[in-house]
Design a protein around this motif. Structure first.
Motif, mmCIF file in Angstrom:
data_model
loop_
_atom_site.group_PDB
_atom_site.id
_atom_site.type_symbol
_atom_site.label_atom_id
_atom_site.label_comp_id
_atom_site.label_asym_id
_atom_site.label_seq_id
_atom_site.Cartn_x
_atom_site.Cartn_y
_atom_site.Cartn_z
ATOM 1 N N UNK A 53 0.828 -1.206 0.000
ATOM 2 C CA UNK A 53 0.000 0.000 0.000
ATOM 3 C C UNK A 53 0.866 1.261 0.000
ATOM 4 N N UNK A 54 0.250 2.355 -0.430
ATOM 5 C CA UNK A 54 0.826 3.688 -0.277
ATOM 6 C C UNK A 54 -0.094 4.487 0.634
ATOM 7 N N UNK A 55 0.489 5.138 1.616
ATOM 8 C CA UNK A 55 -0.279 5.988 2.516
ATOM 9 C C UNK A 55 0.144 7.436 2.371
ATOM 10 N N UNK A 56 -0.779 8.327 2.608
ATOM 11 C CA UNK A 56 -0.511 9.770 2.593
ATOM 12 C C UNK A 56 -1.049 10.367 3.888
ATOM 13 N N UNK A 57 -0.268 11.221 4.517
ATOM 14 C CA UNK A 57 -0.744 11.943 5.690
ATOM 15 C C UNK A 57 -0.427 13.424 5.507
ATOM 16 N N UNK A 58 -1.455 14.241 5.654
ATOM 17 C CA UNK A 58 -1.313 15.684 5.485
ATOM 18 C C UNK A 58 -1.616 16.418 6.777
ATOM 19 N N UNK A 59 -0.870 17.487 7.029
ATOM 20 C CA UNK A 59 -1.046 18.290 8.237
ATOM 21 C C UNK A 59 -1.032 19.754 7.844
ATOM 22 N N UNK A 60 -1.951 20.536 8.401
ATOM 23 C CA UNK A 60 -1.948 21.973 8.137
ATOM 24 C C UNK A 60 -2.699 22.710 9.235
ATOM 25 N N UNK A 116 -5.410 20.594 11.419
ATOM 26 C CA UNK A 116 -6.092 19.480 10.783
ATOM 27 C C UNK A 116 -5.082 18.423 10.352
ATOM 28 N N UNK A 117 -5.470 17.163 10.495
ATOM 29 C CA UNK A 117 -4.714 16.021 9.990
ATOM 30 C C UNK A 117 -5.670 15.208 9.124
ATOM 31 N N UNK A 118 -5.240 14.855 7.938
ATOM 32 C CA UNK A 118 -6.060 14.002 7.077
ATOM 33 C C UNK A 118 -5.135 12.991 6.415
ATOM 34 N N UNK A 119 -5.581 11.749 6.332
ATOM 35 C CA UNK A 119 -4.689 10.695 5.851
ATOM 36 C C UNK A 119 -5.489 9.508 5.345
ATOM 37 N N UNK A 120 -4.773 8.613 4.693
ATOM 38 C CA UNK A 120 -5.395 7.385 4.213
ATOM 39 C C UNK A 120 -4.375 6.526 3.498
ATOM 40 N N UNK A 121 -4.838 5.396 2.967
ATOM 41 C CA UNK A 121 -3.948 4.479 2.262
ATOM 42 C C UNK A 121 -4.755 3.675 1.254
ATOM 43 N N UNK A 122 -4.029 3.153 0.252
ATOM 44 C CA UNK A 122 -4.670 2.401 -0.830
ATOM 45 C C UNK A 122 -3.682 1.399 -1.415
ATOM 46 N N UNK A 123 -4.188 0.362 -2.128
ATOM 47 C CA UNK A 123 -3.306 -0.658 -2.711
ATOM 48 C C UNK A 123 -2.454 -0.103 -3.850
ATOM 49 N N UNK A 131 -6.927 5.585 -7.178
ATOM 50 C CA UNK A 131 -6.990 5.651 -5.720
ATOM 51 C C UNK A 131 -6.296 6.908 -5.190
ATOM 52 N N UNK A 132 -5.121 7.190 -5.761
ATOM 53 C CA UNK A 132 -4.340 8.343 -5.304
ATOM 54 C C UNK A 132 -5.117 9.632 -5.520
ATOM 55 N N UNK A 133 -5.690 9.788 -6.707
ATOM 56 C CA UNK A 133 -6.429 11.013 -7.013
ATOM 57 C C UNK A 133 -7.608 11.188 -6.055
ATOM 58 N N UNK A 134 -8.305 10.092 -5.771
ATOM 59 C CA UNK A 134 -9.456 10.196 -4.871
ATOM 60 C C UNK A 134 -9.027 10.543 -3.454
ATOM 61 N N UNK A 135 -7.986 9.882 -2.963
ATOM 62 C CA UNK A 135 -7.534 10.146 -1.590
ATOM 63 C C UNK A 135 -7.060 11.588 -1.438
ATOM 64 N N UNK A 136 -6.263 12.074 -2.385
ATOM 65 C CA UNK A 136 -5.759 13.447 -2.265
ATOM 66 C C UNK A 136 -6.902 14.447 -2.356
ATOM 67 N N UNK A 137 -7.912 14.149 -3.160
ATOM 68 C CA UNK A 137 -9.074 15.020 -3.231
ATOM 69 C C UNK A 137 -9.820 15.063 -1.896
ATOM 70 N N UNK A 138 -9.953 13.903 -1.246
ATOM 71 C CA UNK A 138 -10.600 13.858 0.065
ATOM 72 C C UNK A 138 -9.791 14.630 1.107
ATOM 73 N N UNK A 139 -8.478 14.447 1.093
ATOM 74 C CA UNK A 139 -7.619 15.149 2.053
ATOM 75 C C UNK A 139 -7.763 16.666 1.883
#
Length: 203
Positions: free
Chosen positions: A147-154, A160-167, A191-199
């Motif tokens: 998986x690849x995970x992304x965690x964002x902080x601002x 705010x912290x927003x994060x997730x992961x996908x295959x 998956x990446x595009x959707x997760x970054x959009x949600x974040x």
């Protein structure tokens, strides 16, 4: 008595349309600063549509993707002389460590920290993102889920912290599903595009 911190605003319509399901809401102390206790109000989502598609296809029930958003509060409140910029590096470091711990708690191994990126979130604030990679042995089907995970902080209207992961592969390929339904044909870039959009949509 301190009041519970407010939960972050999440893109409810986008989550619903994408087949996501709220699976947990919690308020807990996420870390401690020398002068304050930092509490996080967190919403956790599971990609239920993806999970159901895999279950229907091969009978395996597993969480393949997740997303969460956290709003932080400080008890006692930060002193007037302490601005957000002063503690943002600490918050970012603690959030990234907590994300790695979350992956480990979910059974992932070979957890590695990757590159950093800066993005502008929908509120107009700048967030710093960090990627992670990890692997999970799926013994039931003799496969390895990478998986690849992304965690964002601002900091905008609070921290705010927003994060997730996908295959890292389409699930149709990983699971050798013949004639897969649309949810299992999606690519890592989808998956990446959707997760970054949600974040970016978290406020």
């Amino acid at each position: 008595m301190p009041t519970d911190p407010a939960y972050p605003d999440v893109p409810a319509d986008q989550l619903r349309d994408g087949g996501w399901e709220l699976v947990d809401e919690s308020v807990e102390t996420v870390f401690q600063l020398p002068t304050a206790r930092v509490e996080g109000a967190t919403k956790v989502y599971d990609a239920a549509e993806t999970r159901e598609a895999v279950r229907d296809a091969i009978g395996l029930d597993h969480q393949w993707r997740f997303f969460f958003a956290t709003a932080l509060s400080f008890t006692p409140p930060l002193a007037p002389g302490i601005g957000p910029a002063m503690i943002l590096p600490t918050v970012r470091s603690e959030a990234q460590s907590a994300f790695a711990d979350e992956l480990a708690d979910r059974g992932f191994e070979s957890i590695e920290r990757g590159r950093r990126e800066r993005v502008r979130v929908d509120s107009g604030d700048r967030a710093r993102l960090r990627t992670y990679s990890a692997e999970l042995d799926l013994e039931a089907i003799d496969a390895t889920l990478s998986i690849t995970g992304w965690v964002g902080v601002w900091h905008g209207d609070g921290f705010r912290i927003a994060a997730g992961a996908y295959p890292d592969r389409s699930l149709a390929t990983l699971l050798s599903v013949e004639s897969p339904p649309e949810p299992l044909r999606r690519t890592p870039s989808d998956y990446r595009a959707e997760l970054l959009s949600l974040i970016r949509a978290v406020a």
